[in-house]
Design a protein around this motif. Structure first.
Motif, PDB file in Angstrom:
ATOM      1  N   SER A  68      33.419  28.468 -26.058  1.00  0.00           N
ATOM      2  CA  SER A  68      33.222  27.143 -26.634  1.00  0.00           C
ATOM      3  C   SER A  68      32.117  27.172 -27.685  1.00  0.00           C
ATOM      4  CB  SER A  68      32.859  26.140 -25.533  1.00  0.00           C
ATOM      5  OG  SER A  68      32.600  24.855 -26.073  1.00  0.00           O
ATOM      6  N   LEU A 111      42.715  24.148 -26.922  1.00  0.00           N
ATOM      7  CA  LEU A 111      41.374  23.939 -27.456  1.00  0.00           C
ATOM      8  C   LEU A 111      41.334  24.306 -28.927  1.00  0.00           C
ATOM      9  CD1 LEU A 111      39.326  25.397 -24.491  1.00  0.00           C
ATOM     10  CD2 LEU A 111      39.363  23.006 -25.220  1.00  0.00           C
ATOM     11  N   ARG A 141      38.533  18.080 -22.212  1.00  0.00           N
ATOM     12  CA  ARG A 141      38.165  19.298 -22.931  1.00  0.00           C
ATOM     13  C   ARG A 141      37.340  20.223 -22.038  1.00  0.00           C
ATOM     14  NH1 ARG A 141      34.739  21.928 -26.278  1.00  0.00           N
ATOM     15  NH2 ARG A 141      35.696  22.968 -28.061  1.00  0.00           N
ATOM     16  N   ASP A 142      36.435  19.655 -21.250  1.00  0.00           N
ATOM     17  CA  ASP A 142      35.660  20.471 -20.315  1.00  0.00           C
ATOM     18  C   ASP A 142      36.583  21.175 -19.316  1.00  0.00           C
ATOM     19  OD1 ASP A 142      33.281  19.810 -21.491  1.00  0.00           O
ATOM     20  OD2 ASP A 142      32.756  18.248 -20.040  1.00  0.00           O
ATOM     21  N   LEU A 165      38.167  24.052 -20.939  1.00  0.00           N
ATOM     22  CA  LEU A 165      37.191  25.130 -21.085  1.00  0.00           C
ATOM     23  C   LEU A 165      37.059  25.933 -19.792  1.00  0.00           C
ATOM     24  CD1 LEU A 165      34.334  23.427 -23.133  1.00  0.00           C
ATOM     25  CD2 LEU A 165      35.732  25.365 -23.860  1.00  0.00           C
ATOM     26  N   ARG A 208      40.024  28.234 -19.677  1.00  0.00           N
ATOM     27  CA  ARG A 208      39.857  29.356 -20.608  1.00  0.00           C
ATOM     28  C   ARG A 208      38.856  30.367 -20.049  1.00  0.00           C
ATOM     29  NH1 ARG A 208      37.829  28.435 -26.713  1.00  0.00           N
ATOM     30  NH2 ARG A 208      40.034  27.939 -27.149  1.00  0.00           N
ATOM     31  N   THR A 209      37.775  29.880 -19.456  1.00  0.00           N
ATOM     32  CA  THR A 209      36.771  30.781 -18.886  1.00  0.00           C
ATOM     33  C   THR A 209      37.369  31.628 -17.765  1.00  0.00           C
ATOM     34  OG1 THR A 209      35.006  29.221 -19.419  1.00  0.00           O
ATOM     35  CG2 THR A 209      34.526  30.868 -17.734  1.00  0.00           C
TER      36      THR A 209
END
Length: 604
Positions: A69, A473, A583-584, A587, A590-591
């Motif tokens: 991010s 994202l 969005r969090d 994230l 994605r992490t």
């Protein structure tokens, strides 16, 4: 101090705080600067501050120093660690020279607790629990009313009004003058006030309906509507917001709401004699979804309810097939895969299924099972579970085989994991028995999990396959929406939202040899088995909750507005804090994908 207070007042959600509170925050905050390339904090730290960027840009890196991010000025970071009281797991590094404002943890947590709008911005955006069930005392009128009600002017004739009601197949219409609702015309009013009095068909509706009808705002509860109906002996209650006629609730709506429960569905399915009877039952699924979401049920409960109905329909169709074809020549098992197999169906589902047959089956017996499969798959399609676009159905001979052939299928996919094998294995790892002899599957499932988990090449391919669906994202804290076509500028909440987490859960289950097919159960089992850390599991469960519930809320809204539900959400329909939390959540996904990919590379 005044300058800092003014700066805070221009940054969301600090702009929701009173001036005296902003002054207190400014007095407690600590300014800090970092040059480009410097690490703000690394993994394993217990944060003492919430970091607010006044100017510059910071990148968030996972434990493997892979960027997940970018955070720019007027945004903050560190809230998740403070709210969850956990240590950091990755790195935060200045991309360019950055000016930060460090707000002490105790001050930040006080703001979250004491100031509703501020806390709402940072806290998980899942709705507070509301008593479950089809309870009129808890449901809002906006969730049961008929929207876009039929309306006419006061000078329309009663004959024309009756014709409009007939053509629209409704029992009432509103009479509106100068934008204001002045009365209602119902079938009963036409009978009592016009037909029984021998009035001319040319009589104006304004002369029949009277004036000043009882109305309620859409924020009212279902019990308010029921009370108005009982007190005034009426069967229709208009819904008026700020003087605007926005909906109508009829006695039929109230009765239908109270009748739509999963138990009622299952009872109606048990009584069904024909496929068309089952289709009438499944036609009510959208209403069940909308009402379940409105009553505050979590996505796991809603999808389980909807899947239970699919299971019930399948079982009834199997019984119907046996009644028509006679008893089966050998034991068999009907299994569901895909979202039904995982018990995660929503308002948009096709069918994915297969048949496992006892190894004693003969070529002559296969004709029976072909007819059974065709009957059930055709019936599911008639009931709204459309044919699988990839032909992953028991009606396809490839997916209607003896157990020994299924054992060969799985062994072949594991030993030679090409892309097609990966796709098929991914679908088949979600198998769940629906009807028949369950023991045909139990040993096969255990054998396959053990064989697959021992094959490092197969596991690596499964990991790679699970990373193909990326969270949507974009740059600069934005979303990567669909670029063209029918769903342009929208988020695909299935393939880029839910599916990446489903894929992660499947890999974790494979690595831990875990038998659950449901994604939430896989995540929790993976944590218990030590496949993923407690913090990683917690973050991923929270992300899954938010993404899946956003998808269901979108579908429920579409159903209430008379649209067919889909998986494509417009970010513009979400509030600022909903977009931030979504969005969090992306994230987090994605992490976790990055961590899984790094683990694969390290193992290699």
């Amino acid at each position: 101090m005044d300058k800092l207070t003014d700066q805070l007042a221009e940054i969301s959600p600090f702009d929701t705080l009173p001036v005296n509170v902003l002054q207190m925050v400014a007095s407690q905050a600590k300014p800090l600067k970092h040059a480009a390339g410097e690490v703000v904090y690394g993994p394993g730290q217990t944060l003492e501050y919430y970091y607010l960027i006044i100017s510059g840009e910071v990148e968030i890196l996972d434990p493997n120093k892979v960027q997940v991010s970018l955070v720019q000025g007027r945004h903050g970071f560190g809230s998740r660690n403070l709210l969850r009281n956990v240590q950091t797991t990755g790195y935060t590094r200045a991309v360019v020279d950055v000016e930060l404002l460090l707000i002490p943890a105790e001050v930040f947590l006080l703001l979250v607790r004491e100031h509703r709008d501020f806390g709402k911005f940072y806290a998980a955006s899942r709705p507070a629990a509301i008593p479950a069930g089809n309870d009129l005392a808890t449901v809002r009128v906006s969730d049961i009313m008929t929207r876009n009600p039929l309306k006419v002017g006061p000078n329309v004739t009663i004959q024309d009004a009756a014709a409009m009601m007939r053509d629209a197949r409704v029992s009432s219409l509103g009479v509106v003058a100068d934008g204001t609702l002045t009365g209602l015309v119902t079938a009963r009013i036409l009978t009592m006030n016009a037909l029984a009095r021998g009035l001319s068909p040319d009589t104006k509706v304004g002369e029949v309906c009277g004036s000043g009808p009882l109305g309620l705002p859409s924020s009212s509860l279902g019990t308010d509507v029921l009370q108005v109906m009982l007190d005034n002996r009426v069967a229709h209650v208009p819904i008026v917001d700020n003087g605007r006629f926005v909906g109508i609730v009829s006695q039929t709506d109230v009765t239908r709401f109270q009748a739509v429960t999963s138990a009622a569905f299952l009872n109606d399915m048990a009584d069904a004699k024909r496929v068309s009877d089952l289709a009438q039952v499944t036609a009510r699924i959208p209403q069940l979804l909308a009402q379940s979401v409105a009553s505050g049920k979590s996505h796991t409960v809603v999808t389980r309810l909807i899947t239970d109905i699919a299971d019930g329909v399948t079982k009834r169709l199997v019984r119907m097939a046996e009644e028509e074809l006679g008893p089966p020549p050998v034991p068999y098992l009907w299994l569901a895969c895909g979202s039904q197999g995982r018990r995660e169906q929503t308002g948009v589902s096709d069918q994915d299924n297969c048949l496992m047959l006892d190894d004693a089956v003969t070529p002559e017996d296969m004709g029976y099972f072909e007819k059974l499969a065709d009957f059930v798959c055709d019936g599911l399609n008639e009931c709204g579970y459309v044919y699988c676009p990839g032909d992953m159905m028991a009606s396809n001979p490839r997916w209607r085989q003896p157990v020994r052939v299924w054992r060969e299928y799985f062994a072949g996919w594991v030993q030679k994991p090409d892309p097609m094998a990966q796709m098929l294995a991914s679908v088949m790892f979600d198998l769940r028995p629906i009807a028949g002899t369950v023991s045909l599957f139990e040993n096969l499932q255990r054998e396959t999990l053990e064989m697959a988990s021992r094959n490092s090449i197969f596991v690596a391919h499964m990991v790679s396959n699970s990373l193909k669906h990326a969270p949507p994202l974009g740059l600069l804290r934005g979303f990567a929406t669909i670029r063209s076509g029918e769903h342009k500028n929208r988020l695909d909440m299935k393939h880029n939202g839910v599916v990446p987490i489903v894929d992660l859960g499947r890999v974790y289950a494979l690595q831990g040899r875990l038998t659950p097919a449901n994604t939430m159960m896989r995540l929790k089992a993976a944590e218990k088995a030590g496949v993923i850390s407690a913090s990683g599991a917690g973050d991923l469960v929270d992300a899954y909750d938010l993404i899946a519930e956003t998808r269901l809320l979108h579908q429920a809204r579409q159903i209430r507005e008379g649209e067919a539900p889909d998986n494509f959400v417009s970010p513009n329909l979400l509030s600022a804090f909903e977009r931030n939390h979504l969005r969090d959540a992306f994230l987090v996904v994605r992490t976790m994908q990055s961590a899984l990919a790094h683990g694969r590379a390290t193992a290699g």
